[in-house]
Design an enzyme around this catalytic site. Structure first.
Site, PDB file in Angstrom:
ATOM      1  CG  ASN A 260     -41.573  -9.776  29.065  1.00 47.27           C
ATOM      2  OD1 ASN A 260     -42.248  -8.793  29.325  1.00 47.27           O
ATOM      3  ND2 ASN A 260     -40.956 -10.480  30.005  1.00 47.27           N
TER       4      ASN A 260
ATOM      5  CD  GLU B  18     -41.545 -14.795  31.424  1.00 47.57           C
ATOM      6  OE1 GLU B  18     -42.031 -15.424  32.375  1.00 47.57           O
ATOM      7  OE2 GLU B  18     -40.534 -14.076  31.517  1.00 47.57           O
TER       8      GLU B  18
ATOM      9  CB  CYS C 105     -37.863 -10.414  23.739  1.00 44.83           C
ATOM     10  SG  CYS C 105     -36.618 -11.531  24.352  1.00 44.83           S
TER      11      CYS C 105
ATOM     12  CD  GLU D  92     -36.448  -6.189  23.530  1.00 47.14           C
ATOM     13  OE1 GLU D  92     -37.250  -7.084  23.862  1.00 47.14           O
ATOM     14  OE2 GLU D  92     -35.409  -5.936  24.175  1.00 47.14           O
TER      15      GLU D  92
ATOM     16  CB  CYS E 176     -31.874 -11.029  24.302  1.00 49.14           C
ATOM     17  SG  CYS E 176     -33.031 -11.533  23.022  1.00 49.14           S
TER      18      CYS E 176
HETATM   19  N1  THU Z   1     -36.832 -10.242  27.685  1.00 52.13           N
HETATM   20  C1  THU Z   1     -37.335  -9.286  26.847  1.00 52.13           C
HETATM   21  O1  THU Z   1     -38.555  -9.105  26.740  1.00 52.13           O
HETATM   22  N2  THU Z   1     -36.444  -8.556  26.087  1.00 52.13           N
HETATM   23  C2  THU Z   1     -35.105  -8.709  26.132  1.00 52.13           C
HETATM   24  O2  THU Z   1     -34.410  -8.118  25.323  1.00 52.13           O
HETATM   25  C3  THU Z   1     -34.512  -9.589  27.144  1.00 52.13           C
HETATM   26  C4  THU Z   1     -35.435 -10.547  27.814  1.00 52.13           C
HETATM   27  C5  THU Z   1     -37.780 -11.014  28.494  1.00 52.13           C
HETATM   28  C6  THU Z   1     -37.905 -12.438  28.056  1.00 52.13           C
HETATM   29  C7  THU Z   1     -38.336 -13.114  29.334  1.00 52.13           C
HETATM   30  O3  THU Z   1     -39.741 -13.024  29.431  1.00 52.13           O
HETATM   31  C8  THU Z   1     -37.743 -12.272  30.445  1.00 52.13           C
HETATM   32  O4  THU Z   1     -37.372 -11.043  29.836  1.00 52.13           O
HETATM   33  C9  THU Z   1     -36.548 -12.915  31.117  1.00 52.13           C
HETATM   34  O5  THU Z   1     -35.612 -13.338  30.194  1.00 52.13           O
END
Ligand code: THU
Length: 273
Positions: A42, A44, A53, A55, A86
């Site tokens: 992930n 940000e 994310c 994935e 998500c």
């Molecule tokens: N996140 C993911 O990388 N994958 C998911 O399926 C759920 C959320 C990350 C996004 C963000 O950087 C952190 O988790 C918190 O939401």
């Protein structure tokens, strides 16, 4: 590939996350129909909504590299039970991977297996515009060779040399181990018939290069980078010819390896023609 192996790729990918805001690190690993693995973590942003994310990073990276057929997606977090992709990722997984296996794991070794369709029943998707042309012609472009190539290392070097400066002068007499991922162990069949083997590796700590420079390994004379063995080279690839001492299952003992501990090994081969 075993689910545990794909999860271990995702666990390693997780360490590449850029998550200073949530501090929630996520790693993903996508397995192609050719047993190749592409990873993501992930990423940000201070403008939170720009976050992508793990994935989707893995899937988009794979699509960009030209992969189209996927078998399984592994996701690793540090939560228990292991957290699920998500909603936005479920939509993307469905569209670009179809109904594949999705394996969720955590650092404690828990594992939950599901599938894209189970996560996103009655999906909206590709069927609505099937028949649109696919941009396959892209793959024939003249400049295709310029695109970065990626590889999945077979294993790594295990020895007592932590940094390039610490490789002893008499390394030719010293032993190192090469640990190969058990997934590739069958590929070692009859390698023990060889006295010398060729190790292709990636010099993961080598940064930058000069094309034409004084070369310490060549009496400090000026040589082009392709006319010497300098580790600082455009692709940081190394080829080492070593004596094969012994192979026990997936672990080789070799003599004369000039690589530091942890160096990813990309290939092993012999000189037999
Ligand atoms: N996140 C993911 O990388 N994958 C998911 O399926 C759920 C959320 C990350 C996004 C963000 O950087 C952190 O988790 C918190 O939401």
């Amino acid at each position: 590939m075993k689910k545990e192996t794909l999860l271990s790729y995702a666990r390693a990918a997780r360490l590449k996350a850029y998550a200073p805001y949530s501090k929630f690190l996520v790693g993903a690993a996508l397995l192609t129909d050719e047993n190749f693995v592409i990873t993501g973590s992930n990423t940000e942003n201070a403008s939170y909504g720009m976050t992508v994310c793990a994935e989707r990073i893995a899937i988009f990276t794979a699509i960009h590299a030209g992969w189209r057929n996927f078998m399984s997606l592994a996701v690793v977090t540090d939560s228990s039970p292991p957290s699920s992709p998500c909603g936005a990722c479920r939509q993307v997984i469905w569209e670009l991977c179809g109904n594949i296996e999705v394996v969720m794991g955590n650092l404690a070794g828990e594992m939950v297996t599901t599938s894209s369709l189970e996560m996103l029943p009655k999906p909206f998707g590709a069927a609505d515009w099937q028949g649109n042309p696919v941009t396959g012609e892209m793959l024939q472009a003249e400049d295709i060779w310029r695109l970065p190539v990626t590889s999945n290392p077979l294993g790594y070097v295990l020895n007592d040399y932590p940094a390039p400066q610490q490789i002893p002068e008499n390394y030719k007499e010293l032993l190192s181990k090469i640990v190969i991922d058990p997934e590739f162990e069958d590929g070692l069949y009859r390698l023990d018939e060889e006295e010398k083997i060729i190790v292709i590796s990636y010099l993961h700590q080598a940064k930058g290069y000069t094309l034409k420079d004084k070369r310490s390994g060549r009496g400090n004379e000026v040589y082009g980078v392709f006319a010497c063995r300098a580790p600082l080279r455009p692709n940081a690839l190394a080829q080492s010819v070593v004596e094969l001492v012994d192979i026990k299952k997936n672990i080789l003992t070799v003599k004369g390896l000039d690589l530091i501990n942890g160096t990813p090994v990309l290939d092993l081969k012999t000189d037999y023609r």
